[in-house]
Design a protein around this motif. Structure first.
Motif, PDB file in Angstrom:
ATOM      1  N   GLY A 133      41.848  40.251  39.331  1.00 30.82           N
ATOM      2  CA  GLY A 133      41.643  39.125  40.241  1.00 30.82           C
ATOM      3  C   GLY A 133      40.246  39.138  40.844  1.00 30.82           C
ATOM      4  N   ILE A 159      37.039  36.482  40.839  1.00 33.56           N
ATOM      5  CA  ILE A 159      36.338  36.019  42.037  1.00 33.56           C
ATOM      6  C   ILE A 159      34.837  36.218  41.864  1.00 33.56           C
ATOM      7  CG2 ILE A 159      36.003  36.345  44.510  1.00 33.56           C
ATOM      8  CD1 ILE A 159      38.897  37.277  44.695  1.00 33.56           C
ATOM      9  N   THR A 194      39.582  35.918  29.946  1.00 32.33           N
ATOM     10  CA  THR A 194      40.407  36.565  30.976  1.00 32.33           C
ATOM     11  C   THR A 194      41.075  35.547  31.869  1.00 32.33           C
ATOM     12  OG1 THR A 194      38.372  37.842  31.148  1.00 32.33           O
ATOM     13  CG2 THR A 194      40.295  38.700  32.272  1.00 32.33           C
ATOM     14  N   TYR A 195      40.494  34.348  31.922  1.00 31.95           N
ATOM     15  CA  TYR A 195      41.043  33.316  32.786  1.00 31.95           C
ATOM     16  C   TYR A 195      42.536  33.095  32.529  1.00 31.95           C
ATOM     17  CZ  TYR A 195      41.963  28.762  34.849  1.00 31.95           C
ATOM     18  OH  TYR A 195      42.522  27.743  35.568  1.00 31.95           O
ATOM     19  N   LEU A 220      44.655  35.120  31.168  1.00 30.70           N
ATOM     20  CA  LEU A 220      45.400  36.310  31.581  1.00 30.70           C
ATOM     21  C   LEU A 220      45.655  36.281  33.081  1.00 30.70           C
ATOM     22  CD1 LEU A 220      46.491  39.135  30.927  1.00 30.70           C
ATOM     23  CD2 LEU A 220      44.230  40.013  31.431  1.00 30.70           C
ATOM     24  N   VAL A 221      44.597  36.014  33.831  1.00 34.65           N
ATOM     25  CA  VAL A 221      44.735  35.983  35.284  1.00 34.65           C
ATOM     26  C   VAL A 221      45.679  34.861  35.693  1.00 34.65           C
ATOM     27  CG1 VAL A 221      43.495  35.760  37.452  1.00 34.65           C
ATOM     28  CG2 VAL A 221      42.456  36.985  35.572  1.00 34.65           C
ATOM     29  N   LEU A 225      49.252  36.063  35.123  1.00 28.27           N
ATOM     30  CA  LEU A 225      49.659  37.071  36.099  1.00 28.27           C
ATOM     31  C   LEU A 225      49.880  36.456  37.473  1.00 28.27           C
ATOM     32  CD1 LEU A 225      47.263  39.920  34.986  1.00 28.27           C
ATOM     33  CD2 LEU A 225      49.747  39.929  34.804  1.00 28.27           C
ATOM     34  N   LYS A 266      38.197  29.459  39.348  1.00 32.72           N
ATOM     35  CA  LYS A 266      38.271  30.898  39.084  1.00 32.72           C
ATOM     36  C   LYS A 266      38.401  31.659  40.388  1.00 32.72           C
ATOM     37  CE  LYS A 266      36.063  31.699  34.696  1.00 32.72           C
ATOM     38  NZ  LYS A 266      34.895  31.370  33.990  1.00 32.72           N
ATOM     39  N   GLY A 297      41.500  34.007  41.588  1.00 26.51           N
ATOM     40  CA  GLY A 297      41.294  35.407  41.942  1.00 26.51           C
ATOM     41  C   GLY A 297      41.755  35.695  43.360  1.00 26.51           C
ATOM     42  N   LEU A 346      45.543  35.715  43.600  1.00 25.87           N
ATOM     43  CA  LEU A 346      46.108  36.917  42.985  1.00 25.87           C
ATOM     44  C   LEU A 346      45.906  38.137  43.882  1.00 25.87           C
ATOM     45  CD1 LEU A 346      47.548  37.987  40.517  1.00 25.87           C
ATOM     46  CD2 LEU A 346      45.333  38.354  39.440  1.00 25.87           C
TER      47      LEU A 346
END
Lengths: 243, 289, 332
Positions: free
Chosen positions: B100, B104, C243-244, C246-247, C250, C286, C290, C293
């Motif tokens: 995460g 960011i 990765t976006y 994936l995040v 999750l 993004k 983040g 999460l």
């Protein structure tokens, strides 16, 4: 005279009935008190709770006072720094470090603790076996030597009150007695000790005061002289060894 | 193929890999923490260096500490957020949190620095030396020298001194360390700050060789992971030699087969290691010098 | 609640769901948001099984999603396969990939497992990016519209509006599948292995086999999301490995709460609504992702459901290995 350790209305529960519920417990300075009880009686939960630790998510309440000073709200490491030192059950040494390293890297915090703390040489004088093994990795020590090291480390912190969680586990009977006698010597020299033990007979040899814990509650306590003849002690724990 | 050139390239790349991996190694060995935001932190270090030079006109030498400090701060902030999870040793959640944070950082960098590729104008990059059949730059030499110094310093700190003891205590048994009156939160903060600083340092030294872009970071994490696995989790000197090995592998494989499949090939090499020695990866803490 | 009433309620909800886009105005944006929500929710459910039931993080699910999409794209564009065939291929592709990864990770746990699954992502990405046969850096454009037509029944989708029924049905099937999985022997076994591995082993469960099986079940699930995404976007490319996704997966799983059937769906919906209506650009999205999460896991690990529970009653603390317990001092 102020008790070295005082516990009031201590209750620790893992959701549901309290695992430990102690309305009052006081450890006078310079004495050695024993807490005995069967497996699962809550002995470890009790001493862990005094340091603000639990084995799972728990709710705790009550007041813990060390030498008159309330410890509530302090994290574990700060309680240790104030002088409440616990030698936990099981592995209480750093296996990957050498014996000497274990002792040197465990240091007292603050001038008061430093005054009370044992020097590394002092620990070696108390436990000559450790001196012989000073350059060995702690993981290679025998069970008895590891317990000595664990206690030695605790003394390095200059405790006001020493809590021992089942130091005799896994040790040969002769070793158990030697260890407990050493602890007795420390108490005689002024250290306040709370000894949690499963080996009731051995504990009774050295303690001044005895607490009997069952299902998290103190069901009997008193000076060792009186407790020795207490039928609950005799019946529950000594019956098997008598025959 | 100029064997000597490839050898030297390999050594230089190896040191670059080792330097990029050093923070991750410590973090993994001491806190059992996998930092999946590592690549983005690398990218941030590179861009901080670029931005400091670009926006304030300060020279390269000043940009390095700026980037390193930012990295350390970022690491500390991340650890502060993750502290409860770290103390509980909730490894799965910790990994996700680092992912995460990676997002960011990536998003913030995109907003702050834009999409266009940039170059860190390091004066050392321009300074080339010819040594027999080999061509290298002062930047390359800087990478090697700094890496060696970093590893020696870390090794010394870990082996002697109280801080090293504390880190090794925390690596082995966080609870027992608390019972020794040590504030493990501070230790964790320090370790993560080191990771942030180290990866930023690596970025400032290694990134000037190629253009940087805010979407990068992926590749850097890849090689780091390979190096750490190869070198043995938690082994500081292991990651140095593993880095070197991977550097040489990359140089020769790249020269013989082609650069695009280097990372994939590297992975295929470590897969047997993971299969045959799974305990080596998941082994309980412990940090070795 | 009596069973009859429950079924009635569920039926009503299902019907209501079908008409949801219409009820919300029926604009293109609504349809787009809802279709994408359904697709990404399906993707997330694959991860949900691994994370909530098995207790591990699989970073390979991005690769499964991409594998599903790529299989669809390549077979539809280059070989003209119809949607049923590509669906099967997508599932099979992911299954085989999962088999390889699963066997490699058989004896690994926690972060080792995650590292290897991460490696999978990288390797597959590198291969796809550098192989022209697999689209290279450009990927595949011109994927034909979804055509699930059977003899006598025309089932095509040319726009998001057309895609909605298919996406919705797929979502319902996945929900049903997950709920059945959780009640199945394997589902219970997974939970036991997660919660208490030694106990599970002593109850006769082979931890490794269970983990592998769960992994093999979850991969095609996510891949099917990729299958539909290929048709929806009409384009597959290496950006699918980012990765976006994936995040996103999750966050969708943890946001609402673990092991709640509708959790990932609601989570995905919330995130897609943000993306469609409260977005300030891709980078902003993004950051939001983040922050959500990190915030959820660090501040209220039980998810929103737990938070709400706390507002109304006692909050259950997250699973902790053992740690500091706050002593509430009692006066008097």
């Amino acid at each position: 005279m102020r008790a070295a350790l005082e516990v009031e209305k201590l209750s620790v529960s893992y959701g549901g009935d309290p695992a430990v519920s102690v309305p009052h417990l006081a450890l006078p300075a310079g004495t050695l008190a024993g807490v005995v009880g069967a497996n699962g009686a809550g002995k470890s939960t009790l001493v862990n709770g005094l340091l603000g630790w639990s084995r799972g998510p728990a709710r705790a309440s009550g007041v813990v006072k060390l030498d008159g000073e309330t410890l509530n709200g302090l994290p574990t490491y700060q309680r240790v720094q104030r002088g409440l030192v616990l030698v936990p059950e099981g592995l209480a040494v750093f296996g990957t470090m050498l014996v000497e390293e274990n002792l040197r890297s465990t240091r007292p915090h603050g001038p008061e603790a430093e005054r009370r703390a044992f020097s590394v040489d002092h620990v070696f004088a108390l436990f000559p076996r450790l001196a012989e093994r000073r350059a060995n990795r702690a993981a290679s020590l025998s069970g008895g030597e590891r317990q000595m090291l664990a206690i030695g480390r605790a003394l390095r912190l200059g405790p006001k009150v020493l809590l021992l969680d089942e130091p005799s586990i896994g040790l040969a009977p002769r070793l158990v007695l030697t260890l407990l006698l050493t602890i007795r010597k420390l108490a005689d020299a002024g250290l306040s000790v709370l000894l949690v033990e499963q080996n009731v007979r051995a504990a009774m040899e050295v303690v001044d005061h005895l607490y009997l814990l069952e299902r998290g509650r103190i069901i009997a306590d008193g000076p060792i002289g009186a407790m020795r003849d207490d039928p609950r002690i005799v019946e529950a724990y000594l019956g098997s060894t008598k025959a | 193929m100029n064997v000597w050139q490839q050898l030297v390239n390999g050594v230089i790349m190896g040191h670059a890999y080792a330097l990029t991996a050093i923070g991750w190694t410590l973090l993994l060995g001491a806190a059992r923490l996998v930092n999946f935001g590592h690549g983005q932190m690398y990218m941030l270090g590179a861009f901080m260096a670029w931005w400091v030079m670009h926006a304030t006109g300060l020279p390269y030498v000043a940009a390095i500490p700026a980037a390193v400090l930012t990295g350390a701060l970022l690491g500390a902030v991340m650890q502060r957020a993750m502290m409860r999870l770290t103390v509980q040793q909730n490894l799965v959640s910790l990994m996700i949190v680092t992912l995460g944070f990676g997002q960011i950082v990536e998003g913030t960098a995109g907003l702050a620095f834009g999409v266009r590729p940039q170059m860190i104008a390091s004066p050392l990059n321009a300074w080339t030396l010819q040594w027999g059949p080999v061509l290298l730059t002062a930047q390359d030499i800087a990478v090697v020298v700094v890496t060696i110094i970093m590893f020696l310093v870390l090794r010394a700190v870990m082996a002697h001194g109280l801080i090293g003891s504390w880190v090794r205590m925390v690596a082995e048994d966080p609870r027992l360390t608390q019972l020794a009156g040590v504030n493990i939160s501070k230790i964790y903060l320090g370790i993560f700050a080191f990771e942030g600083a180290a990866v930023a340092l690596a970025a400032t030294l290694v990134a000037p060789r190629t253009p940087i872009i805010t979407s990068m970071g992926f590749d850097e994490v890849i090689m780091t992971f390979v190096v750490v696995v190869l070198g043995g989790v938690g082994s500081v000197s292991g990651s140095y030699f593993a880095g070197l090995a991977m550097g040489l592998f990359s140089a020769f494989f790249g020269a013989l087969v082609g650069p695009t499949y280097v990372t994939a090939a590297a992975f295929l090499i470590i897969i047997p290691i993971m299969v045959l020695r799974p305990g080596g990866l998941a082994s309980a803490g412990g940090l070795s010098r | 609640m009596p069973a009859r009433l429950r079924w009635l309620l569920i039926a009503a909800l299902i019907v209501a769901g079908w008409f949801l886009p219409v009820m919300l105005g029926g604009s293109t944006l609504i349809y787009n948001t809802l279709v994408v929500t359904a697709i990404f929710a399906v993707m997330a459910y694959g991860q949900d099984i691994i994370l909530s039931d098995l207790g591990e993080v699989s970073l390979a699910h991005t690769a499964f999603f991409a594998a599903g999409a790529y299989a669809t794209g390549i077979l539809a564009v280059n070989f003209g396969w119809n949607a049923w065939a590509t669906l099967a291929a997508a599932g099979l592709c992911a299954f085989l990939l999962a088999l390889v990864v699963g066997l490699i990770t058989l004896r690994t746990r926690e972060f080792a497992f995650s590292l290897v699954t991460y490696a999978t992502n990288v390797v597959v990405y590198t291969i796809c990016y550098n192989t022209d046969l697999l689209g290279g850096s450009d990927g595949f454009v011109g994927i034909p519209p979804l055509d699930l037509s059977l003899p006598g029944l025309r089932l095509t989708a040319l726009s998001n509006k057309d895609l909605w029924p298919y996406a919705y049905v797929l979502l319902l099937l996945v929900l049903y599948f997950v709920s059945r999985f959780r009640r199945s022997k394997l589902g219970h076994a997974a939970l036991m292995v997660h919660m208490n591995t030694p106990l599970a082993t002593m109850s006769g469960l082979d931890g490794q086999r269970v983990r592998l099986s769960v992994f093999l079940v979850s991969a095609p699930l996510t891949a099917v999301g990729g299958w539909l995404y290929a048709y929806q976007r009409a384009y597959v490319g290496p950006d699918l490995f980012e990765t976006y996704f994936l995040v996103l997966m999750l966050t969708a799983v943890v946001l609402v709460g673990r092991r709640l059937l509708l959790g990932p769906l609601i989570g995905t919906a919330l995130l897609m609504v943000q993306k469609s209506y409260l977005s300030l650009g891709a980078y902003f999205d993004k950051i939001v992702l983040g922050v959500v999460l990190v915030g959820v896991l660090c501040l209220f690990p039980g998810g929103l459901a737990n938070l709400l529970q706390g507002v109304f009653g006692r909050r259950t603390r997250g699973r902790a290995a053992g740690g500091p317990v706050a002593m509430e001092a009692e006066r008097g």
